[in-house]
Scaffold this motif. Structure first.
Motif, PDB file in Angstrom:
ATOM      1  N   LYS A  38       0.827  -1.207   0.000  1.00 56.07           N
ATOM      2  CA  LYS A  38       0.000   0.000   0.000  1.00 56.07           C
ATOM      3  C   LYS A  38       0.864   1.261   0.000  1.00 56.07           C
ATOM      4  O   LYS A  38       0.509   2.267  -0.619  1.00 56.07           O
ATOM      5  N   ILE A  39       1.994   1.191   0.692  1.00 52.90           N
ATOM      6  CA  ILE A  39       2.906   2.341   0.733  1.00 52.90           C
ATOM      7  C   ILE A  39       3.359   2.717  -0.669  1.00 52.90           C
ATOM      8  O   ILE A  39       3.516   3.900  -1.000  1.00 52.90           O
ATOM      9  N   PHE A  40       3.555   1.713  -1.517  1.00 57.22           N
ATOM     10  CA  PHE A  40       3.999   1.956  -2.885  1.00 57.22           C
ATOM     11  C   PHE A  40       2.831   1.961  -3.871  1.00 57.22           C
ATOM     12  O   PHE A  40       3.028   1.825  -5.076  1.00 57.22           O
ATOM     13  N   ASP A  41       1.615   2.120  -3.327  1.00 57.98           N
ATOM     14  CA  ASP A  41       0.399   2.203  -4.135  1.00 57.98           C
ATOM     15  C   ASP A  41       0.234   0.982  -5.035  1.00 57.98           C
ATOM     16  O   ASP A  41      -0.109   1.090  -6.213  1.00 57.98           O
ATOM     17  N   LEU A  42       0.508  -0.181  -4.476  1.00 61.08           N
ATOM     18  CA  LEU A  42       0.347  -1.433  -5.207  1.00 61.08           C
ATOM     19  C   LEU A  42      -0.803  -2.227  -4.605  1.00 61.08           C
ATOM     20  O   LEU A  42      -0.964  -2.263  -3.389  1.00 61.08           O
ATOM     21  N   LYS A  43      -1.590  -2.854  -5.451  1.00 60.32           N
ATOM     22  CA  LYS A  43      -2.719  -3.646  -4.985  1.00 60.32           C
ATOM     23  C   LYS A  43      -2.340  -5.127  -4.928  1.00 60.32           C
ATOM     24  O   LYS A  43      -1.522  -5.598  -5.708  1.00 60.32           O
ATOM     25  N   GLN A  44      -2.938  -5.833  -3.975  1.00 61.60           N
ATOM     26  CA  GLN A  44      -2.751  -7.277  -3.911  1.00 61.60           C
ATOM     27  C   GLN A  44      -3.622  -7.906  -4.997  1.00 61.60           C
ATOM     28  O   GLN A  44      -4.809  -8.113  -4.823  1.00 61.60           O
ATOM     29  N   SER A  45      -3.015  -8.174  -6.139  1.00 63.62           N
ATOM     30  CA  SER A  45      -3.756  -8.734  -7.260  1.00 63.62           C
ATOM     31  C   SER A  45      -2.890  -9.748  -7.972  1.00 63.62           C
ATOM     32  O   SER A  45      -1.730  -9.946  -7.626  1.00 63.62           O
ATOM     33  N   ASN A  46      -3.466 -10.389  -8.972  1.00 63.68           N
ATOM     34  CA  ASN A  46      -2.685 -11.368  -9.721  1.00 63.68           C
ATOM     35  C   ASN A  46      -1.874 -10.701 -10.825  1.00 63.68           C
ATOM     36  O   ASN A  46      -1.410 -11.354 -11.757  1.00 63.68           O
ATOM     37  N   LYS A  47      -1.670  -9.396 -10.712  1.00 66.50           N
ATOM     38  CA  LYS A  47      -0.871  -8.655 -11.696  1.00 66.50           C
ATOM     39  C   LYS A  47       0.523  -8.353 -11.173  1.00 66.50           C
ATOM     40  O   LYS A  47       1.252  -7.558 -11.770  1.00 66.50           O
ATOM     41  N   LEU A  48       0.916  -8.968 -10.062  1.00 63.00           N
ATOM     42  CA  LEU A  48       2.235  -8.746  -9.498  1.00 63.00           C
ATOM     43  C   LEU A  48       3.163  -9.914  -9.853  1.00 63.00           C
ATOM     44  O   LEU A  48       2.783 -11.074  -9.731  1.00 63.00           O
ATOM     45  N   ILE A  49       4.381  -9.587 -10.282  1.00 66.20           N
ATOM     46  CA  ILE A  49       5.415 -10.602 -10.445  1.00 66.20           C
ATOM     47  C   ILE A  49       6.695 -10.077  -9.789  1.00 66.20           C
ATOM     48  O   ILE A  49       6.820  -8.879  -9.519  1.00 66.20           O
ATOM     49  N   ALA A  50       7.623 -10.955  -9.519  1.00 60.78           N
ATOM     50  CA  ALA A  50       8.835 -10.575  -8.784  1.00 60.78           C
ATOM     51  C   ALA A  50      10.076 -10.839  -9.619  1.00 60.78           C
ATOM     52  O   ALA A  50      10.181 -11.873 -10.280  1.00 60.78           O
ATOM     53  N   PHE A  51      11.006  -9.888  -9.555  1.00 63.21           N
ATOM     54  CA  PHE A  51      12.364 -10.089 -10.038  1.00 63.21           C
ATOM     55  C   PHE A  51      13.266 -10.226  -8.813  1.00 63.21           C
ATOM     56  O   PHE A  51      13.230  -9.368  -7.918  1.00 63.21           O
ATOM     57  N   VAL A  52      14.071 -11.282  -8.777  1.00 67.27           N
ATOM     58  CA  VAL A  52      15.022 -11.490  -7.679  1.00 67.27           C
ATOM     59  C   VAL A  52      16.401 -11.698  -8.311  1.00 67.27           C
ATOM     60  O   VAL A  52      16.910 -12.808  -8.382  1.00 67.27           O
ATOM     61  N   PRO A  53      17.035 -10.616  -8.769  1.00 65.49           N
ATOM     62  CA  PRO A  53      18.204 -10.758  -9.640  1.00 65.49           C
ATOM     63  C   PRO A  53      19.541 -10.939  -8.934  1.00 65.49           C
ATOM     64  O   PRO A  53      20.501 -11.399  -9.555  1.00 65.49           O
ATOM     65  N   PHE A  54      19.620 -10.546  -7.672  1.00 69.89           N
ATOM     66  CA  PHE A  54      20.931 -10.319  -7.064  1.00 69.89           C
ATOM     67  C   PHE A  54      21.392 -11.506  -6.230  1.00 69.89           C
ATOM     68  O   PHE A  54      20.665 -12.031  -5.399  1.00 69.89           O
ATOM     69  N   SER A  55      22.638 -11.897  -6.480  1.00 72.08           N
ATOM     70  CA  SER A  55      23.222 -13.026  -5.774  1.00 72.08           C
ATOM     71  C   SER A  55      24.699 -12.761  -5.567  1.00 72.08           C
ATOM     72  O   SER A  55      25.288 -11.892  -6.226  1.00 72.08           O
ATOM     73  N   ARG A  56      25.295 -13.501  -4.645  1.00 70.68           N
ATOM     74  CA  ARG A  56      26.724 -13.356  -4.404  1.00 70.68           C
ATOM     75  C   ARG A  56      27.498 -13.969  -5.568  1.00 70.68           C
ATOM     76  O   ARG A  56      27.287 -15.112  -5.924  1.00 70.68           O
TER      77      ARG A  56
END
Length: 323
Positions: A161-179
């Protein structure tokens, strides 16, 4: 039955040991299960259902911290201790514990097998999830199907909510960073992939997840940068709300697999046989070079090898998950 699981680190390795809990409960429904973990990874274990007590080891506290946690655990009179770490430090700890039975894990390193029994010789093609379960199988003579159980029900998702994002099925995640460079796909590749996703479905919102030091490394109009904005519990909650995740061989991606969402691992310098995610929710995208997996020890430019994987190749694999 009182059982201690010794698996203090690290993020992804702890996640891959999670199915041992369900296996123990199937074998001994009334068992008390404790987990020994380094302080920095305590929140990972707090996500696990059916853990009775978390025994916290301050790895930076030296011998004083070592003997403190040893005394605490020795006061529990465990019936069974399973050292799933298989390193010298945990083997010394397990050796000094008072317990009815102690067992290690296959492929014990740093001569730890001299202190704690190694149940099987290491099979290099065996996934870490299966290897962990096999330690219990050695004791019970039973086989167990891996089942992950991560509890996110009581964790707030207010950060969206802080970032004005809704809990919906339109969210995907990028997790790019690794050691290590051998695990990290270039930022430009993720930007190009984000553009392809945006062109395919303009309503998709991409959440960029990582640590505080990763903030600002990848920028694009449909990417919301949450790097450093979540703790591990909030990370789990956010991942559980996403349609799928794309990223490197890292702890957060193994968490994505454990919470049950679709996930695409972009593999570079990792041992795919051992560290790949377990189950049907995952796809592995690799350059499939003859020298792969190199794990950063060969004479070739391993970063260049990883980046032979092009964004369009990744997009074609994940497109079915977008619509």
């Amino acid at each position: 039955m009182k059982i201690l699981i010794v698996k203090p680190s690290s993020f992804g390795d702890i996640i891959q040991a999670n199915p041992v809990i369900n296996a123990v409960k199937k074998q001994w429904p009334d068992a008390v299960i404790d987990w020994l973990v380094f302080k920095q990874w305590k929140q990972v274990v707090e996500l696990f259902a059916n853990i009775d007590n978390i025994r916290v080891w301050d790895r930076h506290g030296g011998l004083k911290a070592f003997f403190k946690i040893l005394k605490e655990c020795n006061g529990q009179n465990y019936d069974l201790v399973i050292d799933l770490q298989g390193l010298l430090r945990t083997a010394v700890f397990t050796k000094l514990l008072k317990a009815g039975q102690k067992i290690g894990v296959s492929g014990m390193k740093e001569f730890s097998y001299l202190l704690v029994k190694e149940p099987y010789k290491r099979n290099k093609k065996e996934n870490a999830v299966i290897r962990n379960l096999n330690s219990l199988s050695y004791i019970t003579h039973e086989k167990y199907q891996p089942e992950f159980e991560i509890d996110t029900d009581n964790i707030s998702a207010d950060i969206l909510k802080i970032f004005d994002l809704k809990q919906s099925n339109k969210l995907i995640a990028f997790v790019p960073f690794s050691r290590g460079k051998t695990k990290t796909w270039k930022a430009d590749n993720y930007t190009e992939l984000a553009q392809m996703i945006n062109n395919y479905d303009k309503d998709i919102k991409i959440l960029l997840l990582g640590s505080v030091g990763d903030y600002g490394k990848i920028r694009y109009k449909n990417i919301t940068d949450l790097c450093g904005k979540t703790d591990i519990k909030q990370l789990a909650k956010i991942l559980s709300l996403c349609r799928f995740a794309v990223g490197a061989d890292t702890g957060a991606m193994h968490l994505a697999n454990a919470v049950g969402i679709k996930n695409a691992f972009i593999f570079g310098g990792s041992d795919i046989n051992e560290t790949s995610p377990y189950g049907n929710n995952s796809i592995i995208i690799s350059a499939y070079l003859p020298c792969s997996p190199c794990r950063g020890r060969c004479k070739f430019d391993t970063e260049k090898c990883l980046n032979q994987i092009k964004p369009d190749k990744v997009f074609e694999r994940i497109k079915k998950w977008i619509k």
